[in-house]
Design an enzyme around this catalytic site. Structure first.
Site, PDB file in Angstrom:
ATOM      1  N   SER A   1      -0.542  -3.215   3.660  1.00 40.07           N
ATOM      2  CA  SER A   1       0.734  -3.485   4.296  1.00 40.07           C
ATOM      3  C   SER A   1       1.877  -2.853   3.505  1.00 40.07           C
ATOM      4  O   SER A   1       1.715  -2.428   2.361  1.00 40.07           O
ATOM      5  CB  SER A   1       0.952  -4.991   4.429  1.00 40.07           C
ATOM      6  OG  SER A   1       2.062  -5.271   5.265  1.00 40.07           O
ATOM      7  N   VAL A   2       3.052  -2.786   4.147  1.00 36.66           N
ATOM      8  CA  VAL A   2       4.211  -2.167   3.519  1.00 36.66           C
ATOM      9  C   VAL A   2       4.640  -2.952   2.277  1.00 36.66           C
ATOM     10  O   VAL A   2       4.525  -4.179   2.226  1.00 36.66           O
ATOM     11  CB  VAL A   2       5.380  -2.067   4.522  1.00 36.66           C
ATOM     12  CG1 VAL A   2       5.904  -3.434   4.908  1.00 36.66           C
ATOM     13  CG2 VAL A   2       6.499  -1.202   3.974  1.00 36.66           C
ATOM     14  N   ASP A   3       5.079  -2.223   1.245  1.00 36.86           N
ATOM     15  CA  ASP A   3       5.614  -2.807   0.010  1.00 36.86           C
ATOM     16  C   ASP A   3       4.567  -3.592  -0.781  1.00 36.86           C
ATOM     17  O   ASP A   3       4.900  -4.511  -1.526  1.00 36.86           O
ATOM     18  CB  ASP A   3       6.824  -3.706   0.316  1.00 36.86           C
ATOM     19  CG  ASP A   3       7.722  -3.887  -0.909  1.00 36.86           C
ATOM     20  OD1 ASP A   3       7.757  -2.975  -1.744  1.00 36.86           O
ATOM     21  OD2 ASP A   3       8.346  -4.959  -1.035  1.00 36.86           O
TER      22      ASP A   3
ATOM     23  N   SER B   1       2.275   3.137  -3.982  1.00 41.57           N
ATOM     24  CA  SER B   1       2.756   4.286  -4.752  1.00 41.57           C
ATOM     25  C   SER B   1       2.865   3.959  -6.238  1.00 41.57           C
ATOM     26  O   SER B   1       2.545   4.785  -7.099  1.00 41.57           O
ATOM     27  CB  SER B   1       4.120   4.738  -4.215  1.00 41.57           C
ATOM     28  OG  SER B   1       4.018   5.160  -2.861  1.00 41.57           O
TER      29      SER B   1
ATOM     30  N   THR C   1      -1.137   6.451   1.372  1.00 38.64           N
ATOM     31  CA  THR C   1      -0.786   6.400   2.800  1.00 38.64           C
ATOM     32  C   THR C   1       0.251   5.319   3.070  1.00 38.64           C
ATOM     33  O   THR C   1       0.330   4.324   2.351  1.00 38.64           O
ATOM     34  CB  THR C   1      -2.029   6.137   3.659  1.00 38.64           C
ATOM     35  OG1 THR C   1      -2.547   4.832   3.358  1.00 38.64           O
ATOM     36  CG2 THR C   1      -3.109   7.174   3.384  1.00 38.64           C
ATOM     37  N   PRO C   2       1.062   5.509   4.131  1.00 35.60           N
ATOM     38  CA  PRO C   2       2.151   4.559   4.407  1.00 35.60           C
ATOM     39  C   PRO C   2       1.654   3.233   4.953  1.00 35.60           C
ATOM     40  O   PRO C   2       0.621   3.161   5.616  1.00 35.60           O
ATOM     41  CB  PRO C   2       3.000   5.304   5.447  1.00 35.60           C
ATOM     42  CG  PRO C   2       2.051   6.238   6.113  1.00 35.60           C
ATOM     43  CD  PRO C   2       1.072   6.652   5.063  1.00 35.60           C
TER      44      PRO C   2
ATOM     45  N   HIS D   1       3.867   1.064   6.761  1.00 34.77           N
ATOM     46  CA  HIS D   1       4.605   0.661   7.958  1.00 34.77           C
ATOM     47  C   HIS D   1       3.758   0.858   9.210  1.00 34.77           C
ATOM     48  O   HIS D   1       3.022   1.843   9.336  1.00 34.77           O
ATOM     49  CB  HIS D   1       5.900   1.472   8.094  1.00 34.77           C
ATOM     50  CG  HIS D   1       7.043   0.865   7.325  1.00 34.77           C
ATOM     51  ND1 HIS D   1       7.093   0.880   5.954  1.00 34.77           N
ATOM     52  CD2 HIS D   1       8.172   0.230   7.743  1.00 34.77           C
ATOM     53  CE1 HIS D   1       8.223   0.273   5.557  1.00 34.77           C
ATOM     54  NE2 HIS D   1       8.879  -0.129   6.610  1.00 34.77           N
TER      55      HIS D   1
ATOM     56  N   ASP E   1       1.091 -10.342 -11.727  1.00 42.34           N
ATOM     57  CA  ASP E   1       2.036 -10.839 -12.722  1.00 42.34           C
ATOM     58  C   ASP E   1       3.091 -11.731 -12.093  1.00 42.34           C
ATOM     59  O   ASP E   1       3.696 -12.572 -12.757  1.00 42.34           O
ATOM     60  CB  ASP E   1       2.682  -9.670 -13.472  1.00 42.34           C
ATOM     61  CG  ASP E   1       3.287  -8.649 -12.528  1.00 42.34           C
ATOM     62  OD1 ASP E   1       2.576  -8.214 -11.581  1.00 42.34           O
ATOM     63  OD2 ASP E   1       4.461  -8.267 -12.722  1.00 42.34           O
TER      64      ASP E   1
ATOM     65  N   SER F   1       4.324  11.521  43.431  1.00 43.61           N
ATOM     66  CA  SER F   1       3.764  12.083  42.191  1.00 43.61           C
ATOM     67  C   SER F   1       4.873  12.328  41.161  1.00 43.61           C
ATOM     68  O   SER F   1       5.223  13.464  40.875  1.00 43.61           O
ATOM     69  CB  SER F   1       2.982  13.361  42.471  1.00 43.61           C
ATOM     70  OG  SER F   1       3.654  14.235  43.346  1.00 43.61           O
TER      71      SER F   1
END
Length: 608
Positions: A18-20, A24, A90-91, A93, A147, A519
């Site tokens: 998940s994000v955050d 990274s 990988t991201p 979001h 931590d 159409s």
């Protein structure tokens, strides 16, 4: 020649979740502690307070640094004395799920991060499910930011238990779970003194000991990327070997044609080889003059590939616009691109519960099992056996954007049991009996623009001239062949497909076929044109502004739509995409139906 050692000693892995969750930061710290970051780069990682921000090693885009998130897939290369690594950050979001799937598609292992404060989230499950679908064989569960929960073993154990229950239900590989802190480097390269209760391996130790993919143990496979013909004396077929080994003299089968020959030469930059292996780009020549084109796949003759045009596949949908069954997309598999339709959505997967849900369409980030029908046979292997020859992408034919990624499960049995029956009398003979050239005139425009009125007049005039014509009207079609369809976008696509199929068969019988359908979507009219093959297809745009057709409103449909009594009505709450380059453009608001019909007749008379 690429060495066998390099292939075996390189591990590709991704970080996802998940994000955050700190992906990274974890990778940056891992690279730093493994000694893979030069001193001058380390200095550049310090923030205003002099602290090291390890995420800057992989967050390369300005937008990523400004927002503190990963948007694109960031690849980094590093090595230890035991192994070389390619890592894809990988991201997290939800809107960037497609980027995560891209990174996972070539990975041997996945490091799934879970924030110790948040536990297992929906995006964690979604990424894990995609990892499983994409054939990633090893999962490492990194519970991050330990931590921040005072290295609580209870918190760690609860998260691991939650994830293991999900993994078992989803059929995921059993993960190795490690408590870590990306900022402090705990349990990444060195064991942490803060977690005395954890006696397992560090992240790097696990990565160094996981078995990498053994591509060379599989049968020889190579998708042909091009034909090399530098002179009259040389014809070679270029590509990258996806699996196995090939040697001079080996028997090779071409798929989907089934043609066989023997390898005469293996040509690479700088000379010839006696043999080549997975991962190498080569040019092959054969002892026989055989027909091979881009998109064909070369395979070991004793392990030939299957070819089919209908499949069951798992699809990850990656576009804001929903998947529409029946709509034609481009499907790219290996080096071949063919038209494809989703004929049936078997079910959609709830990534939280693994429940199989019924679905008429797929939306952004949905995962579903679908049946597909392709415009021609393609060579393939099930994704579980070969990730490169079992994976495909779906491309929107107008926007030229990737909208989905898929994994072939198996060919449908009917793909092998159904064959076209040759007939003795062809279209040319049928048309000659009628003394005319068959064609399809496709009338499109808003409801009330005058399509049916003009098409009726055209059919009447053609009949008066002794021509054999037939009008397929949208309203009449829905009283019979399409009476089971509603007015959702998916139903409209299927209605157009049925009308086009009938029109094609009638034109094949030698008739001039007039089709009058709203159409509304360009993609569907393009589908109808393509279905005609070499039959002349003439798009007639009957153009009248919305304010004009609303005043006509003979059937009272616009009034109902304005009152909310008629949903998905074109021009009101459903769009109409006007043709950009119609073959005939009629401004029906400024000319009489008889004039418009005459203009159509004059346009087509030259080739009738």
């Amino acid at each position: 020649m690429t060495s066998t050692t390099l292939q075996r000693d390189t591990l590709r892995f991704i970080t996802c979740g998940s994000v955050d969750d700190g992906k990274s930061t974890l990778i940056g710290r891992l690279l730093h502690d493994a000694g893979a970051v030069p001193d001058d780069q380390v200095a550049a990682l310090r923030d205003a307070d002099g602290r090291l921000d390890f995420s800057l090693l992989v967050d390369g885009l300005l937008a990523e640094r400004e927002q503190g998130i990963t948007i694109d897939v960031a690849y980094r290369y590093f090595s230890t004395p035991r192994r070389q690594f390619i890592v894809a950050d990988t991201p997290g979001h939800e809107q960037y799920t497609r980027n995560m799937a891209t990174g996972a598609s070539t990975a041997d292992a996945a490091v799934v991060l879970i924030d110790a404060r948040k536990g297992v989230l929906t995006q964690t499950r979604r990424h894990s499910h995609i990892v499983s679908l994409l054939g990633v064989r090893h999962i490492i569960l990194a519970v991050t930011k330990m931590d921040m929960v005072a290295w609580s073993q209870d918190a760690f154990d609860a998260i691991v238990a939650d994830y293991l229950a999900f993994a078992e239900a989803a059929g995921l590989p059993t993960p190795v779970a490690i408590p870590v802190s990306g900022v402090n480097g705990d349990n990444l390269v060195q064991h942490s003194e803060a977690a005395e209760w954890y006696a397992g391996p560090t992240l790097l130790q696990v990565l160094e000991t996981l078995p990498a993919a053994e591509e060379m143990a599989r049968p020889f496979r190579m998708a042909v990327q091009g034909v090399s013909r530098p002179n009259l004396d040389f014809r070679g077929y270029t590509g990258r070997i996806t699996s196995g080994v090939v040697a001079v003299g080996d028997a090779v089968a071409v798929s989907p044609s089934g043609i066989r020959s023997h390898v005469e030469r293996i040509v690479v930059m700088g000379g010839d080889l006696d043999r080549a292996q997975a991962g190498q780009s080569v040019t092959l020549t054969f002892t026989d003059e055989i027909d091979v084109t881009r998109g064909d796949v070369l395979a070991a003759a004793d392990a030939p590939l299957e070819a089919a045009d209908q499949f069951e596949a798992t699809i990850v949908w990656m576009a804001e616009a929903e998947l529409i069954p029946g709509r034609v997309y481009d499907l790219k598999i290996g080096t071949r691109t063919v038209p494809a339709q989703i004929t049936d959505i078997r079910h959609r997967v709830n990534v939280n519960t693994q429940e199989k849900l019924s679905a008429r369409t797929l939306e952004l980030n949905d995962i579903g099992v679908c049946h597909l029908s392709l415009g021609q046979d393609v060579a393939f292997e099930p994704y579980a056996a070969n990730r490169e020859l079992g994976a495909f992408i779906l491309i929107d034919r107008l926007a030229r954007a990737t909208v989905g990624a898929g994994m072939i499960r198996f060919a449908l049995r009917r793909a092998h049991n159904i064959h076209r029956q040759p007939v003795k009398v062809d279209r040319r003979q049928r048309a000659a009996l009628k003394g005319q050239k068959p064609a399809v005139l496709w009338f499109t425009g808003l409801s009330g623009a005058g399509k049916s009125t003009i098409a009726n007049l055209v059919e009447e005039r053609l009949s008066a001239e002794g021509r054999h014509a037939y009008l397929i009207d949208g309203d009449n079609l829905r009283h019979g062949l399409s009476r089971d369809l509603g007015f959702t976008e998916a139903d409209r696509v299927e209605n157009i497909r049925r009308a086009a199929e009938v029109a094609r068969m009638m034109a094949d019988a030698g008739l001039i076929v007039l089709v009058s359908l709203i159409s509304p979507f360009r993609a569907d009219r393009a589908m109808a044109r393509e279905m005609m093959g070499d039959i002349d297809f003439i798009e007639v745009f009957v153009d009248a502004p919305l304010e004009v057709v609303e005043t006509r409103d003979v059937k009272g449909l616009y009034a109902k739509a304005r009152r909310g009594e008629l949903l998905n009505f074109t021009g009101i709450d459903s769009p109409y995409e006007a043709p950009e380059t119609p073959d005939i453009h009629l401004l029906s608001s400024t000319c009489q139906p008889e004039e418009a019909a005459k203009a159509v007749i004059n346009h087509v008379r030259a080739w009738l």
